[in-house]
Design an enzyme around this catalytic site. Structure first.
Site, mmCIF file in Angstrom:
data_model
loop_
_atom_site.group_PDB
_atom_site.id
_atom_site.type_symbol
_atom_site.label_atom_id
_atom_site.label_comp_id
_atom_site.label_asym_id
_atom_site.label_seq_id
_atom_site.Cartn_x
_atom_site.Cartn_y
_atom_site.Cartn_z
ATOM 1 C CE LYS A 22 21.247 1.279 -86.860
ATOM 2 N NZ LYS A 22 21.328 0.631 -87.765
ATOM 3 C CB SER A 23 15.608 4.511 -87.821
ATOM 4 O OG SER A 23 15.277 2.610 -87.541
ATOM 5 N N GLY A 100 22.464 -0.511 -94.512
ATOM 6 C CA GLY A 100 20.411 -1.702 -95.861
ATOM 7 C C GLY A 100 19.909 -0.035 -95.031
ATOM 8 C CG ASP A 322 17.458 -3.519 -85.505
ATOM 9 O OD1 ASP A 322 17.037 -4.026 -86.834
ATOM 10 O OD2 ASP A 322 17.876 -2.068 -85.944
ATOM 11 N NE ARG A 353 21.870 -7.822 -86.001
ATOM 12 C CZ ARG A 353 21.614 -6.755 -86.140
ATOM 13 N NH1 ARG A 353 20.492 -6.605 -86.104
ATOM 14 N NH2 ARG A 353 21.912 -5.900 -86.764
ATOM 15 N NE ARG A 395 20.568 -2.655 -84.479
ATOM 16 C CZ ARG A 395 20.802 -1.946 -83.753
ATOM 17 N NH1 ARG A 395 21.158 -1.661 -82.690
ATOM 18 N NH2 ARG A 395 20.639 -0.717 -84.388
HETATM 19 C C1 S3P Z 1 15.358 -0.179 -90.577
HETATM 20 C C2 S3P Z 1 14.381 -1.136 -90.091
HETATM 21 C C3 S3P Z 1 14.731 -2.298 -90.407
HETATM 22 C C4 S3P Z 1 16.139 -2.361 -88.806
HETATM 23 C C5 S3P Z 1 17.038 -1.787 -89.552
HETATM 24 C C6 S3P Z 1 16.070 -0.230 -89.730
HETATM 25 C C7 S3P Z 1 14.508 0.957 -90.675
HETATM 26 O O1 S3P Z 1 14.892 -3.420 -90.493
HETATM 27 O O2 S3P Z 1 16.359 -4.016 -89.113
HETATM 28 O O3 S3P Z 1 18.097 -2.013 -88.131
HETATM 29 O O4 S3P Z 1 15.455 2.361 -90.696
HETATM 30 O O5 S3P Z 1 13.799 1.673 -91.398
HETATM 31 P P1 S3P Z 1 13.867 -3.518 -91.729
HETATM 32 O O6 S3P Z 1 12.849 -2.681 -92.490
HETATM 33 O O7 S3P Z 1 14.705 -4.148 -93.369
HETATM 34 O O8 S3P Z 1 13.287 -4.662 -91.422
#
Ligand code: S3P
Length: 440
Positions: A22-23, A100, A322, A353, A395
């Site tokens: 995903k990232s 987010g 995560d 969570r 999740r």
């Molecule tokens: C992510 C960073 C994480 C993670 C999110 C994906 C990213 O959040 O929890 O699911 O792709 O950069 P944070 O960087 O806000 O902790």
């Protein structure tokens, strides 16, 4: 609204791949769209979150042609036509859905555009803190107004423009904040530096380097030089270790189980889940097979046996943030104590969570104590089936579907459509595992 029903399994033997990371998919959509040519992206995660980012880039002028799709979900392969850093004003507001990552990374990029954009999302996203990106981006000269009902929350009205480079010391260890500032820094004059309080996932830095952008890493200081245009490149996205984590835990706690997850991302800033499970006594072999497209790809093999609790170290938390819901489930299914602290960030994810994990674990009969920054689980108490809510959090839905595989009686998780934000096809994979087969 869909639900998932699970009953206990006696064995597990599976060898398969999980969908794309995903990232990395979010970042591929953004950087390909900013690049100076056409980029082919393969194994893109066809989830709602990533499709929102892909569509956002289209709305901003970086169009794509779909080459392959996962039936019933979104595109998995596409050609993205880069705009060489010059985006166009979108028509209407840009919807980031539940994501987010999408909203924060896009905000970084949009802070530098000579037009106004409104970024919006669903109720969950519009109640998550955006002050953490507004502060550094405003310091760079952007004007961003949080227009949500909740203070500091989306929709965001971004009036972009010329940015100054800054050195920003992040108060929270967040890869999303780091990435927002680095993406803004690409458009700023001079060198923009982000100082992270501890290591966070480094996909943005890796992808910037892969797209030939000059950036520097000096310990926890990451810098990017503005005024560069990413060179277009093809990318294949590795499987998502955060999705694999559900099956890794299921196999790790079930004596005699065999699991092989192939072609999964093995980025060391994401594999803390494996280190913790190994510390819990799990039998896991992980190998990096190749390093392509700026990211390591590998295989994870798990042989099930009884495992025990552990204490998660503070520095591990950002790199398994995560995976904490499924690790908490692992703790409940292990002997001894599992201690998770320093994880207040969990309270501002897709759900709170800490609260949602504790509530669901308790409903299944686990012995769990909740703290402001985490929880302590006294493992080994048999779990029983329960009627649970996902709280709209993918999740939580998946972690408790796995818990249900080891609870006496039937477990029902309601409100599971949210799983499509990160793991399209999870229900089919679960069905195969329940029937003793490898998902295809
Ligand atoms: C992510 C960073 C994480 C993670 C999110 C994906 C990213 O959040 O929890 O699911 O792709 O950069 P944070 O960087 O806000 O902790």
């Amino acid at each position: 609204m869909s639900s998932i029903k699970v009953k206990p399994i006696k064995d597990l033997w599976a060898e398969f791949k999980v969908p794309g990371d995903k990232s990395i998919s979010h970042r591929a959509a953004i950087l390909a769209g900013l690049s100076n040519g056409v980029c082919r992206v393969d194994n893109f995660l066809p989830s709602e979150d990533c499709v929102c980012t892909l569509n956002a880039m289209s709305q901003l002028g970086a169009h794509h042609e779909v080459l392959e799709s996962q039936e019933g979900y979104g595109p998995t392969s596409m050609n993205i036509h880069g705009r060489a850093m010059s985006l166009k004003a979108p028509e209407g507001s840009v919807d980031c859905g539940n994501s987010g990552t999408g909203m924060r990374l896009l905000a970084g990029m949009l802070a530098a555009q000579p037009f106004e954009t409104i970024l919006t999302g669903d109720d969950s996203l519009c109640s998550r803190p955006m002050g953490r990106i507004i502060t550094p981006l405003a310091e760079m000269g952007a004007s961003i107004k949080a227009c949500g009902d909740k203070d500091g929350c989306a929709p965001l009205r971004i009036s972009g423009g010329k940015l100054n480079s800054i050195t920003y010391e992040m108060p929270v260890a967040s890869a999303q904040v780091k990435s927002a500032v680095l993406l803004a820094g690409l458009f700023a004059d001079g060198k923009t530096t982000v100082i992270q309080p501890s290591e966070t996932r480094d996909h943005t830095e890796r992808m910037l380097a892969y797209f030939q952008i000059r950036s520097v890493r000096d310990g926890d200081n990451i810098s990017v030089y503005g005024g560069q245009v990413p060179e277009s490149r093809d990318i294949r996205v590795p499987g998502d270790i955060s999705s694999a984590a559900f099956w890794i835990v299921a196999a790790a706690v079930l004596p005699g189980a065999h699991l092989l997850v192939e072609d999964v991302g093995m980025n060391p800033t994401r594999t803390a889940i494996l280190n913790v499970l190994i510390r819990m006594g799990a039998q896991i072999k992980d190998v990096v097979v190749s390093e392509e497209f700026g990211e390591p790809f590998g295989n994870v093999e798990v042989t099930g046996k009884a495992i025990h609790g552990t204490e998660i170290r503070p520095e591990e938390v950002p790199n398994l943030i995560d995976e904490i819901p499924i690790l908490a489930v692992a703790g409940a299914l292990s002997q001894g104590k599992m201690i998770i602290r320093n994880a207040t960030e969990l309270r501002v994810k897709e759900s709170d969570r800490i609260a949602t994990v504790c509530e669901n674990l308790r409903a299944m009969g686990a012995d769990v104590e909740e703290f402001e920054d985490g929880m302590e689980i006294h493992g080994g108490k048999p779990l029983h089936g329960a009627h649970l809510d996902s709280f709209g959090d993918h999740r939580i839905a998946m972690a408790f579907a796995i818990a249900g595989l080891f609870a006496q009686g039937e477990t029902v998780i309601e409100n599971t459509d949210c799983i499509n934000t990160s793991y399209p096809g999870f229900a089919d994979h679960l069905e195969a595992i329940k029937n003793g087969k490898s998902p295809s």
